[in-house]
Design a protein around this motif. Structure first.
Motif, PDB file in Angstrom:
ATOM      1  N   GLU A   1      -5.012   1.555  -9.531  1.00  0.00           N
ATOM      2  CA  GLU A   1      -6.421   1.269  -9.786  1.00  0.00           C
ATOM      3  C   GLU A   1      -6.826  -0.063  -9.149  1.00  0.00           C
ATOM      4  N   ALA A   2      -5.910  -1.046  -9.188  1.00  0.00           N
ATOM      5  CA  ALA A   2      -6.194  -2.348  -8.584  1.00  0.00           C
ATOM      6  C   ALA A   2      -6.335  -2.238  -7.067  1.00  0.00           C
ATOM      7  N   LEU A   3      -5.712  -1.212  -6.501  1.00  0.00           N
ATOM      8  CA  LEU A   3      -5.822  -1.011  -5.045  1.00  0.00           C
ATOM      9  C   LEU A   3      -7.199  -0.487  -4.640  1.00  0.00           C
ATOM     10  N   ARG A   4      -7.908   0.141  -5.581  1.00  0.00           N
ATOM     11  CA  ARG A   4      -9.181   0.778  -5.230  1.00  0.00           C
ATOM     12  C   ARG A   4     -10.198  -0.216  -4.665  1.00  0.00           C
ATOM     13  N   PRO A   5     -10.504  -1.341  -5.359  1.00  0.00           N
ATOM     14  CA  PRO A   5     -11.458  -2.289  -4.754  1.00  0.00           C
ATOM     15  C   PRO A   5     -10.935  -2.903  -3.454  1.00  0.00           C
ATOM     16  N   GLU A   6      -9.604  -3.082  -3.378  1.00  0.00           N
ATOM     17  CA  GLU A   6      -9.033  -3.593  -2.117  1.00  0.00           C
ATOM     18  C   GLU A   6      -9.333  -2.625  -0.991  1.00  0.00           C
ATOM     19  N   MET A   7      -9.142  -1.322  -1.259  1.00  0.00           N
ATOM     20  CA  MET A   7      -9.394  -0.307  -0.242  1.00  0.00           C
ATOM     21  C   MET A   7     -10.872  -0.249   0.120  1.00  0.00           C
ATOM     22  N   GLN A   8     -11.739  -0.327  -0.885  1.00  0.00           N
ATOM     23  CA  GLN A   8     -13.178  -0.296  -0.609  1.00  0.00           C
ATOM     24  C   GLN A   8     -13.588  -1.477   0.264  1.00  0.00           C
ATOM     25  N   GLY A   9     -13.029  -2.664  -0.055  1.00  0.00           N
ATOM     26  CA  GLY A   9     -13.324  -3.842   0.759  1.00  0.00           C
ATOM     27  C   GLY A   9     -12.813  -3.678   2.169  1.00  0.00           C
ATOM     28  N   LEU A  10     -11.626  -3.087   2.323  1.00  0.00           N
ATOM     29  CA  LEU A  10     -11.052  -2.882   3.652  1.00  0.00           C
ATOM     30  C   LEU A  10     -11.896  -1.916   4.472  1.00  0.00           C
ATOM     31  N   VAL A  11     -12.311  -0.813   3.855  1.00  0.00           N
ATOM     32  CA  VAL A  11     -13.147   0.171   4.564  1.00  0.00           C
ATOM     33  C   VAL A  11     -14.478  -0.468   4.981  1.00  0.00           C
TER      34      VAL A  11
ATOM     35  N   THR B   1      -8.674 -10.360  12.712  1.00  0.00           N
ATOM     36  CA  THR B   1      -7.626 -11.106  12.006  1.00  0.00           C
ATOM     37  C   THR B   1      -7.738 -10.898  10.497  1.00  0.00           C
ATOM     38  N   ASP B   2      -8.988 -10.919   9.980  1.00  0.00           N
ATOM     39  CA  ASP B   2      -9.233 -10.734   8.549  1.00  0.00           C
ATOM     40  C   ASP B   2      -8.808  -9.334   8.111  1.00  0.00           C
ATOM     41  N   VAL B   3      -9.191  -8.331   8.921  1.00  0.00           N
ATOM     42  CA  VAL B   3      -8.832  -6.952   8.581  1.00  0.00           C
ATOM     43  C   VAL B   3      -7.317  -6.798   8.576  1.00  0.00           C
ATOM     44  N   SER B   4      -6.658  -7.374   9.574  1.00  0.00           N
ATOM     45  CA  SER B   4      -5.200  -7.270   9.634  1.00  0.00           C
ATOM     46  C   SER B   4      -4.566  -7.918   8.406  1.00  0.00           C
ATOM     47  N   ALA B   5      -5.083  -9.083   8.009  1.00  0.00           N
ATOM     48  CA  ALA B   5      -4.529  -9.772   6.836  1.00  0.00           C
ATOM     49  C   ALA B   5      -4.733  -8.935   5.576  1.00  0.00           C
ATOM     50  N   ARG B   6      -5.946  -8.375   5.426  1.00  0.00           N
ATOM     51  CA  ARG B   6      -6.226  -7.567   4.237  1.00  0.00           C
ATOM     52  C   ARG B   6      -5.368  -6.311   4.226  1.00  0.00           C
ATOM     53  N   THR B   7      -5.215  -5.723   5.421  1.00  0.00           N
ATOM     54  CA  THR B   7      -4.425  -4.498   5.502  1.00  0.00           C
ATOM     55  C   THR B   7      -2.975  -4.768   5.129  1.00  0.00           C
ATOM     56  N   ARG B   8      -2.469  -5.888   5.597  1.00  0.00           N
ATOM     57  CA  ARG B   8      -1.088  -6.242   5.252  1.00  0.00           C
ATOM     58  C   ARG B   8      -0.953  -6.491   3.738  1.00  0.00           C
ATOM     59  N   ALA B   9      -2.009  -7.070   3.146  1.00  0.00           N
ATOM     60  CA  ALA B   9      -1.984  -7.270   1.692  1.00  0.00           C
ATOM     61  C   ALA B   9      -1.962  -5.921   0.972  1.00  0.00           C
ATOM     62  N   VAL B  10      -2.790  -4.973   1.438  1.00  0.00           N
ATOM     63  CA  VAL B  10      -2.800  -3.630   0.855  1.00  0.00           C
ATOM     64  C   VAL B  10      -1.441  -2.973   1.046  1.00  0.00           C
ATOM     65  N   GLN B  11      -0.885  -3.170   2.239  1.00  0.00           N
ATOM     66  CA  GLN B  11       0.424  -2.585   2.527  1.00  0.00           C
ATOM     67  C   GLN B  11       1.475  -3.113   1.554  1.00  0.00           C
ATOM     68  N   GLY B  12       1.405  -4.420   1.267  1.00  0.00           N
ATOM     69  CA  GLY B  12       2.342  -5.000   0.315  1.00  0.00           C
ATOM     70  C   GLY B  12       2.177  -4.411  -1.075  1.00  0.00           C
ATOM     71  N   ARG B  13       0.920  -4.199  -1.480  1.00  0.00           N
ATOM     72  CA  ARG B  13       0.666  -3.621  -2.806  1.00  0.00           C
ATOM     73  C   ARG B  13       1.164  -2.174  -2.868  1.00  0.00           C
ATOM     74  N   VAL B  14       0.940  -1.441  -1.777  1.00  0.00           N
ATOM     75  CA  VAL B  14       1.413  -0.051  -1.737  1.00  0.00           C
ATOM     76  C   VAL B  14       2.936  -0.022  -1.842  1.00  0.00           C
ATOM     77  N   ALA B  15       3.575  -0.950  -1.139  1.00  0.00           N
ATOM     78  CA  ALA B  15       5.035  -1.019  -1.212  1.00  0.00           C
ATOM     79  C   ALA B  15       5.486  -1.343  -2.636  1.00  0.00           C
ATOM     80  N   THR B  16       4.719  -2.191  -3.320  1.00  0.00           N
ATOM     81  CA  THR B  16       5.037  -2.512  -4.717  1.00  0.00           C
ATOM     82  C   THR B  16       4.915  -1.275  -5.598  1.00  0.00           C
ATOM     83  N   VAL B  17       3.853  -0.495  -5.361  1.00  0.00           N
ATOM     84  CA  VAL B  17       3.667   0.742  -6.121  1.00  0.00           C
ATOM     85  C   VAL B  17       4.824   1.699  -5.851  1.00  0.00           C
ATOM     86  N   LEU B  18       5.200   1.778  -4.588  1.00  0.00           N
ATOM     87  CA  LEU B  18       6.309   2.655  -4.222  1.00  0.00           C
ATOM     88  C   LEU B  18       7.591   2.218  -4.931  1.00  0.00           C
ATOM     89  N   GLY B  19       7.788   0.911  -5.022  1.00  0.00           N
ATOM     90  CA  GLY B  19       8.958   0.403  -5.740  1.00  0.00           C
ATOM     91  C   GLY B  19       8.884   0.727  -7.224  1.00  0.00           C
TER      92      GLY B  19
END
Length: 558
Positions: free
Chosen positions: A291-301, A211-229
C-alpha cells in the motif's frame, strides 16, 4: 506403534481433519506465493527498464552537448547581428580596392604612353643617324627592351581588369546581402538567442527530471525488493505447517497413551497458533508495504508524464522556423564570402604577379636609360649626325625618368592593394561555419528530443507495467488474509481438553520418544522455542550442534 502419514480423509477424526485442512492450505499457500513472487521479480525487471530508459535521457542531454548546442546558436546569432558592421568594413574595402585599381590603371597607362614615346624616339634615332649601323644596333636593342616593357604593361592592365570584374561581382553579392539582412535583423538573431536560452533551460530541466525519475525508480525498486524479501513468510509458513502435518502423521491413528496424545496435540496446536500469529503479522506488514508503494508509483507515473510533455517539440519547432529563415541569408553570406575571398585571392595573386612584372619593368627602364646614355656618348664621335642623335638621346633620357616615376607610382598602388587585401581578408570558413553550426546544433536538439521522447515513452510503459504488476501481487495475496483463521481452526481441532492430562513414568518415556521425533523435523529456531515452551524441560532432546542450527534463510524463496 505409529502409523503412516495421512494421505486420505476416510477417517475424519479431529487430528485427521486438521492434517487434511493444513495439507490443502499448504498447497494453495505455496501456489499463491510463488505466483506473487514471480510477479514481483517481473516488477523489479520493469524498474530496471525504467532506470535504463531515463539514464539514456541523462546521457543524451548531458551538460556538454546541451551547452555546445546552445553556444553554437548564440554564436550564429551574434555573427548575424554583426553582419552590418562586417558589410560596412567590406564595402569600405571594396571602395578602397576600386580607388587603388583606378590609380594603378592611370599609372600603368602613363607608363604605356612613355613606352610608346620612347619607341618613337628610337625610330627618330634611326632617321637622324641615316642608317648608321652603330646607332642602328642601339635602337634595335632599345626596341627589344621596350617591347618587353609593353608586354608587361599589357599583362598588368589585364590583372587590373580582372580585379575590376571581380569587384563588380562582390558589389552585387553585397547588395543582395544587405537586402536579406534588412529582412532578418534584428528579430531573427534575437529569437535565436531566446531559443538558445529556452533550449538550454529545457535540456537542463529534462536532465534533472531524468535524474529525479531514476532516483525515484531506484527507491521504488528497493521497496519492491523489500516486499519480495518479506514474502519469505510464505516459505517459512509452508515449512512450519508441513512439519505440523508430518507430526500428525507420526501419531497416525492415535498414540496408545491418551495423556501422551494430548500433549502432542497441544504441542502441534501451539505450533500452528504461533505460525498463524507470525503469518498474520508478516502479511499485514506485506500489505502495508504494498500500500505504501501506491503513492510512490503514482508520483513516479506523474513524473514520467511530465517528462513526456510537449515542451521539447515546441522548442524544436521554434528552432526549425528560425533556422529556415536564417538558412537563406547564410546562403547569401556564403556567396558574398566566396566572392570576397576570390577577390582577396585575386589581389594576392595580382600583387605577386605585379611584383614580378614591376621588377622586369625596372630592369627594362634601367636598360633603356643605359642605352640612352651610351647613345649620347656615341653621338660625340659623329659630327652633324651625332648632334641630331644627341638631342633625341636627351629626350629619351627624360622620358626614361618619367617611366621611372610611373613605375614608382605603380609600386605604391600595388602596396595599397596589399593593404586592401588585408582589410578584406575573412577568417577561414567563417560563413561556412555558420551553416555548419546551425546544422550541428539542430542535430543535437533533434537527437536529444528524440531520445527523450523514446525514453519517456518506454519509461511510462514501464511505470504502468510496474503499477499493474503490484496490483496483481495484491490480488494474488488477498486470499492470504484468511489463512490465519484457517490455521487457528485447525489448531482448535487438536485441543479439545482444557488442561493437559498428567503423565506417569511410562507416558513420559513415550512422550520423550514422540516429541523427539517431531523435534527432529524442525528447521527453525522459532519452532524449537515453541517446543521448549510446551514439552517438559527434562524430556527435551539436547540442543542441536552449531552447524545444524536455524536455517531459516537457507532455502531461498520457495
Amino acid at each position: 506403534m505409529y502409523h503412516a502419514p495421512i494421505d486420505t480423509v476416510t477417517d475424519l477424526t479431529p487430528a485427521n481433519q486438521a492434517g487434511h485442512d493444513l495439507t490443502v492450505l499448504v498447497a494453495g499457500l505455496e501456489q499463491r506465493f510463488v505466483a506473487a513472487g514471480t510477479l514481483l521479480a517481473e516488477a523489479i525487471a520493469a524498474t530496471d527498464d525504467i532506470v535504463g530508459a531515463l539514464d539514456s535521457v541523462s546521457a543524451a542531454l548531458d551538460a556538454r552537448r546541451a551547452g555546445s548546442a546552445g553556444n553554437g546558436l548564440r554564436d550564429v546569432a551574434n555573427r548575424l547581428a554583426q553582419l552590418p558592421d562586417a558589410q560596412t568594413t567590406r564595402l569600405a574595402g571594396m571602395k578602397a580596392l576600386e580607388g587603388a585599381a583606378r590609380e594603378l590603371r592611370t599609372y600603368v597607362l602613363g607608363a604605356r604612353d612613355a613606352l610608346q614615346v620612347l619607341r618613337i624616339y628610337g625610330m627618330n634615332i634611326n632617321i637622324a643617324a641615316a642608317g648608321n649601323s652603330a646607332f642602328a644596333a642601339f635602337v634595335e636593342n632599345m626596341t627589344r627592351r621596350l617591347t618587353v616593357g609593353e608586354a608587361e604593361v599589357t599583362a598588368i592592365l589585364g590583372e587590373i581588369q580582372r580585379l575590376s570584374n571581380e569587384t563588380t561581382g562582390v558589389g552585387q553579392a553585397e547588395a543582395i546581402l544587405t537586402a536579406e539582412c534588412a529582412k532578418i535583423l534584428p528579430h531573427v538573431p534575437q529569437r535565436l538567442l531566446a531559443d538558445a536560452d529556452a533550449l538550454q533551460e529545457y535540456m537542463a530541466r529534462m536532465g534533472a527530471l531524468a535524474t529525479d525519475v531514476s532516483a525515484r525508480t531506484r527507491a521504488v525498486q528497493g521497496r519492491v525488493a523489500t516486499v519480495l524479501g518479506a514474502m519469505q513468510v510464505g516459505d517459512s509458513t509452508r515449512q512450519r505447517l508441513e512439519h505440523v502435518v508430518a507430526g500428525l502423521g507420526l501419531m497416525g491413528g492415535g498414540v496408545p497413551n491418551p495423556a501422551v496424545e494430548d500433549h502432542v496435540r497441544r504441542l502441534l496446536s501451539v505450533q500452528i497458533v504461533e505460525t498463524a500469529t507470525v503469518f498474520d503479522d508478516e502479511v499485514a506488514t506485506l500489505f502495508a508495504s504494498l500500500e505504501a508503494l501506491r503513492p510512490e508509483m503514482q508520483g513516479l507515473v506523474a513524473l514520467i508524464g511530465d517528462a513526456s510533455g510537449s515542451d521539447g517539440q515546441t522548442v524544436l519547432a521554434r528552432l526549425d522556423e528560425g533556422i529556415s529563415e536564417v538558412a537563406q541569408v547564410t546562403g547569401h553570406v556564403r556567396e558574398a564570402d566566396a566572392r570576397s575571398r576570390a577577390v582577396v585571392e585575386g589581389i594576392t595573386d595580382a600583387v605577386e604577379e605585379l611584383a614580378v612584372r614591376l621588377a622586369a619593368m625596372r630592369r627594362m627602364q634601367l636598360n633603356v636609360l643605359d642605352i640612352a646614355t651610351n647613345t649620347r656618348l656615341l653621338s660625340r664621335r659623329f659630327g652633324t649626325i651625332g648632334k641630331a642623335v644627341s638631342v633625341i638621346a636627351v629626350e629619351i633620357d627624360a622620358y626614361t625618368g618619367k617611366l621611372s616615376d610611373f613605375i614608382e607610382q605603380i609600386d605604391a598602388a600595388v602596396a595599397t592593394l596589399g593593404d586592401v587585401r588585408d582589410q578584406l581578408s575573412i577568417p577561414a570558413g567563417e560563413a561556412g561555419d555558420m551553416q555548419t553550426t546551425l546544422a550541428e546544433a539542430l542535430a543535437v536538439i533533434r537527437s536529444g528530443c528524440g531520445q527523450t521522447e523514446v525514453a519517456t515513452r518506454r519509461g511510462a510503459a514501464g511505470a504502468n507495467r510496474l503499477a499493474e504488476l503490484l496490483d496483481r501481487v495484491g490480488t494474488e495475496l488477498a486470499g492470504e488474509m484468511a489463512v490465519g483463521t484457517t490455521m487457528r481452526a485447525a489448531a482448535a481441532l487438536l485441543t479439545p481438553m482444557p488442561e493437559p492430562a498428567p503423565l506417569d513414568a511410562e507416558a513420559e518415556a513415550m512422550l520423550e520418544t514422540v516429541s523427539g521425533a517431531i523435534y527432529a523435523l524442525y528447521t527453525m529456531a522459532a519452532e524449537r522455542d515453541v517446543h521448549a515452551g510446551v514439552i517438559p524441560a527434562h524430556l527435551l532432546p539436547p540442543p542441536p550442534a552449531a552447524s545444524a542450527l536455524d536455517d531459516d534463510d537457507d532455502d531461498g524463496l520457495f
